[in-house]
Every structure is written in C-alpha cells, then in structure tokens.
Design an enzyme around this catalytic site. Structure first.
Site, mmCIF file in Angstrom:
data_model
loop_
_atom_site.group_PDB
_atom_site.id
_atom_site.type_symbol
_atom_site.label_atom_id
_atom_site.label_comp_id
_atom_site.label_asym_id
_atom_site.label_seq_id
_atom_site.Cartn_x
_atom_site.Cartn_y
_atom_site.Cartn_z
ATOM 1 N N HIS A 13 -16.954 -33.580 -27.805
ATOM 2 C CA HIS A 13 -16.311 -32.664 -26.829
ATOM 3 C C HIS A 13 -16.505 -31.238 -27.335
ATOM 4 C CE1 HIS A 13 -12.739 -31.593 -24.058
ATOM 5 N NE2 HIS A 13 -13.263 -30.455 -24.494
ATOM 6 N N HIS A 15 -17.447 -26.961 -26.191
ATOM 7 C CA HIS A 15 -17.724 -25.880 -25.234
ATOM 8 C C HIS A 15 -18.764 -24.952 -25.847
ATOM 9 C CE1 HIS A 15 -14.271 -26.852 -22.622
ATOM 10 N NE2 HIS A 15 -13.755 -27.295 -23.756
ATOM 11 N N LEU A 16 -19.946 -24.919 -25.259
ATOM 12 C CA LEU A 16 -20.989 -24.015 -25.762
ATOM 13 C C LEU A 16 -21.084 -22.736 -24.948
ATOM 14 C CD1 LEU A 16 -24.092 -26.207 -26.727
ATOM 15 C CD2 LEU A 16 -22.559 -24.953 -28.249
ATOM 16 N N ARG A 17 -20.451 -22.729 -23.762
ATOM 17 C CA ARG A 17 -20.524 -21.554 -22.858
ATOM 18 C C ARG A 17 -21.978 -21.269 -22.449
ATOM 19 N NH1 ARG A 17 -15.148 -22.473 -22.506
ATOM 20 N NH2 ARG A 17 -13.945 -21.494 -24.144
ATOM 21 N N ASN A 41 -17.400 -26.700 -17.909
ATOM 22 C CA ASN A 41 -16.516 -25.722 -17.239
ATOM 23 C C ASN A 41 -17.020 -24.292 -17.381
ATOM 24 O OD1 ASN A 41 -15.814 -25.733 -20.000
ATOM 25 N ND2 ASN A 41 -13.712 -25.111 -19.608
ATOM 26 N N LYS A 99 -16.818 -35.298 -16.087
ATOM 27 C CA LYS A 99 -15.554 -34.759 -16.607
ATOM 28 C C LYS A 99 -14.551 -34.526 -15.481
ATOM 29 C CE LYS A 99 -12.668 -32.665 -19.400
ATOM 30 N NZ LYS A 99 -12.666 -32.000 -20.683
ATOM 31 N N HIS A 136 -9.504 -34.673 -18.906
ATOM 32 C CA HIS A 136 -8.522 -33.745 -19.465
ATOM 33 C C HIS A 136 -7.183 -34.307 -19.005
ATOM 34 C CE1 HIS A 136 -7.076 -29.695 -20.825
ATOM 35 N NE2 HIS A 136 -6.022 -30.186 -20.189
ATOM 36 N N HIS A 174 -9.282 -35.096 -26.298
ATOM 37 C CA HIS A 174 -8.293 -34.331 -27.071
ATOM 38 C C HIS A 174 -6.873 -34.889 -26.914
ATOM 39 C CE1 HIS A 174 -8.097 -32.423 -23.165
ATOM 40 N NE2 HIS A 174 -9.094 -31.613 -23.376
ATOM 41 N N LEU A 219 -5.344 -25.899 -25.068
ATOM 42 C CA LEU A 219 -4.824 -26.914 -24.151
ATOM 43 C C LEU A 219 -5.566 -28.215 -24.364
ATOM 44 C CD1 LEU A 219 -4.380 -24.751 -20.946
ATOM 45 C CD2 LEU A 219 -2.556 -25.854 -22.274
ATOM 46 N N ASP A 247 -13.486 -29.987 -29.346
ATOM 47 C CA ASP A 247 -12.981 -29.067 -28.325
ATOM 48 C C ASP A 247 -13.087 -27.627 -28.817
ATOM 49 O OD1 ASP A 247 -12.073 -28.245 -25.874
ATOM 50 O OD2 ASP A 247 -9.995 -28.844 -26.189
ATOM 51 N N HIS A 251 -13.536 -18.039 -27.235
ATOM 52 C CA HIS A 251 -13.218 -16.933 -26.319
ATOM 53 C C HIS A 251 -13.284 -15.672 -27.166
ATOM 54 C CE1 HIS A 251 -11.604 -19.314 -22.928
ATOM 55 N NE2 HIS A 251 -11.080 -20.113 -23.845
ATOM 56 N N ALA A 263 -6.763 -20.171 -23.473
ATOM 57 C CA ALA A 263 -6.591 -21.346 -24.335
ATOM 58 C C ALA A 263 -7.919 -21.685 -24.991
ATOM 59 C CB ALA A 263 -6.116 -22.525 -23.494
HETATM 60 O O1 DOR Z 1 -8.056 -25.000 -25.200
HETATM 61 C C1 DOR Z 1 -8.887 -25.305 -24.363
HETATM 62 N N1 DOR Z 1 -9.942 -24.512 -24.099
HETATM 63 N N2 DOR Z 1 -8.705 -26.410 -23.687
HETATM 64 C C2 DOR Z 1 -9.479 -26.749 -22.652
HETATM 65 O O2 DOR Z 1 -9.237 -27.757 -22.061
HETATM 66 C C3 DOR Z 1 -10.558 -25.836 -22.202
HETATM 67 C C4 DOR Z 1 -11.005 -24.955 -23.270
HETATM 68 C C5 DOR Z 1 -11.846 -23.793 -22.778
HETATM 69 O O3 DOR Z 1 -12.786 -24.031 -22.015
HETATM 70 O O4 DOR Z 1 -11.584 -22.671 -23.177
HETATM 71 ZN ZN ZN Z 2 -12.305 -28.751 -23.895
#
Ligand code: DOR
Ligand code: ZN
Length: 345
Positions: A13, A15-17, A41, A99, A136, A174, A219, A247, A251, A263
């Site tokens: 899990h 997030h690479l953006r 996302n 997802k 999620h 998560h 989150l 996860d 940011h 988050a």
């Molecule tokens: O903390 C989190 N950040 N939880 C998530 O479910 C999404 C993620 C994000 O994409 O920033």
């Molecule tokens: Zn996530």
C-alpha cells in the site's frame, strides 16, 4: 542478533503521487522494495485501465535507471466503474487490485463510492475473476466518531459485503484497531489485512499530547494504545493474513502544517529500519521476513522476491533526514521518536 537477511520486501500500500512529487519520492521506495501496490487517489483519480497504463508509464519514467521496481497498479472504484474494463485490465496483467474509498473518507476520495449497491456488478465480476478488493475501511457518516469509524465500517459495510459475495477477496488496508485484527482472524478465508509502519509505533497521543503534531496525523487516525499493541501482536505473529502496507503518503509541509492539515505520514525512507526495531523489541526478528516479504505475495498470488536485503544493527544510530526535498516542496520524514540502529546494508 546483529544482522538479518530477508527476501527483498514489497510494500502492499503506497502513495507515489505524480509529477515532481513522484520524482522526489520514488527512489526511497525502489531502494529497498521490489514491488508496491500503487494507490490510485491522484487528482483526477486512476479510474480506468487506460489511466493506469499511462500512470504506470509515468512511474517507470521517474524510476532511477539502476533500480528494478515493479509498480502493481490499482483502479479507483467509482459508481460508474465498468466491469468489462476491470476484467480486461486484470486479464492483461496490469491491474492487481481495485481500491474502494468510501466517498469522503480521505485524501481525494470525493469521487469514491456512496452507494455500495451501484458497485455490485463490478464486485461480482471481481469475485468471479479472483481480483482482490482493497478497502479503506472507514465509514464517513458524520455522526460516527472518528475513532470508531473502522469498527462501524466492519459491522455495517465490510461484513455484509463479504456475506453477500463470499468469493470476493478483500484486503482490509491499514488496519488500526483490535476490532479489525479480530475480524480478520475470525474469518475463514478471503480476507487479509495490511498494517502500516507508523501504526505499529504511534498511538493517538503522538498527535495530541504536548501540542498538535500534524506529521503524526493520518487516516485512519492512530488509535489508543491497546489497539497499537494488537497490531504489533498480529504483525509479529507470522500469521499469513497480515503483511506490510506502509501507506507512505507524502504531502508537502505547507499542506500539513496549517489550520486544516492533510492526512498522511511519509515512511518509505526509514520503514525497514523502523520495522527491524519493532520486531526486535517484540523478540520476533525471525518473523520480519513473513510480514515484509512473504505474506503479501502469497495473498496476491505472486511469488516472493528471489533477491535479498540485509539489515545490520549499528552501534551508533542511523541518521535519516528530517525532511526530503522534492520538486514539489519539502516533505517531513516520519520520526519514530527513538533512535534507529538497524540499517539496510
Ligand atoms: O493518511 C492517509 N493519507 N490516509 C489515506 O487514506 C490517504 C493518504 C493520502 O493519500 O494522503
Ligand atoms: Zn493510503
């Protein structure tokens, strides 16, 4: 023990953006991990197989040339997702999972699912072809307390869904509560759970004691200590149903350090050091390989990696930067609040 060699880990899990952020963070994953499930996302989200094909190409273009890394692509489930597109994506080998974000649950989830009934044709198709659903697991109902959202999701969404489509393979991502751990343990089949690095280390005090600490906010939000202990017990047990999903969610600092902070916790860079520390504390270094390198591929029907990594315990703490600089701006690195002695050699 001063050194441990395990099969190369995977992150189930991540997030690479995209764009400059992708370029700034990808090496922190590809340095240690062979594969990762890539969260969809983005803005706009990755909803079709064509979107996932293009996103995969951008990831491969950003990857350092010397690293071998396989992004495992996911689709973001919407009420309009086409079962045919999902099936074609899965059969081509591009799509590893779909997802489910309940609408409004987290970052960029407003296009997620409001009415589960509308997603049934896709979910039934996934059960038929054996494609896992990553969830999620939090309800978004305003009346439900944020610390109860995982348990209420299990009772009101997840369990009814699994009774309705028992053949659907579900990854509860998560997991943050003992309720989630107990639910997975009590099920006979077709459910597994990923656990993050940070939820093994922090409880909710980290966010709120001594001032508001936005870099510990994610989150699902970290819960009370009894839940953290349940997560540690599950992760270090060797039980095949639990595996690593960091996860890691970068940011830039201005979006975390403000009146309404995002988050997400960035752990890609120091996850393996943190995990070795946690597993050693629990007297379970011999279970680290199961959690980080074996249980995940077994669940997703993939072979474990053939390559290995070696973690070495140093006398002096290993230093990680407090922040990494990306083209999108600075990103604060997860501070476990204890010195890290384990180093990937
Ligand atoms: O903390 C989190 N950040 N939880 C998530 O479910 C999404 C993620 C994000 O994409 O920033
Ligand atoms: Zn996530």
């Amino acid at each position: 023990m001063r050194s441990i060699t395990i099969r190369r880990p995977d992150d189930w899990h991540l997030h690479l953006r995209d764009g400059a952020m992708l370029e700034g963070v990808i090496a922190d994953t590809s340095r240690h991990f062979a594969r990762a499930i890539i969260m969809p996302n983005l803005v706009p989200p990755v909803v079709t197989t064509a979107d996932a094909t293009a996103y995969r190409e951008r990831i491969m273009a950003a990857l350092p040339k010397s690293d071998r890394f396989e992004p495992l692509m996911t689709l973001y489930l919407t009420e309009d997702t086409s079962p045919d597109d999902v099936e074609a994506g899965a059969k081509s080998g591009l799509i590893t999972a779909v997802k489910l974000y309940p609408a409004g649950a987290t970052t960029n989830s407003h296009g997620g699912v409001r009415d589960m009934e509308k997603a049934m044709p896709v979910l039934e198709c996934m059960a038929k072809i054996g494609l896992p659903l990553c969830v999620h697991g939090e309800v978004t109902t305003p009346e439900v307390d944020i610390f109860d959202r995982e348990k209420v999701f299990i009772d009101t969404v997840l369990d009814p869904l699994r009774r309705r489509i028992p053949e659907l393979k579900v990854t509860m991502e998560h997991v943050t509560t003992s309720d989630g751990i107990d639910y997975i343990r009590s099920a006979e089949r077709n459910i597994a759970g990923s656990i993050t690095t940070h939820h093994l280390i922090i409880n909710r005090n980290a966010i709120l004691v001594g001032g508001i600490k936005p870099h510990y906010y994610c989150l699902p939000v970290a819960k009370r200590e009894s839940h953290r202990l349940a997560l540690r017990a599950a992760a270090t047990s060797g039980d095949r149903r639990f595996f690593l999903g960091t996860d890691s969610a970068p940011h830039v600092d201005p979006l975390k350090e403000c009146a309404c902070g995002c988050a997400g916790i960035y752990t890609s860079i120091n996850t393996m050091s943190c995990l070795a520390h946690v597993f050693e504390q629990e007297g379970a270094l011999d279970k680290l390989e199961a959690f980080a390198s074996l249980n995940g591929p077994a669940w997703y029907g993939l072979a474990p990696n053939e390559e290995t990594i070696t973690l070495v315990k140093r006398d002096t703490p290993v230093s990680f930067p407090a922040k990494i600089e990306t083209g999108a701006g600075p990103v604060t690195v997860f501070d476990p609040m204890f010195p890290l002695h384990w180093d990937v050699a």
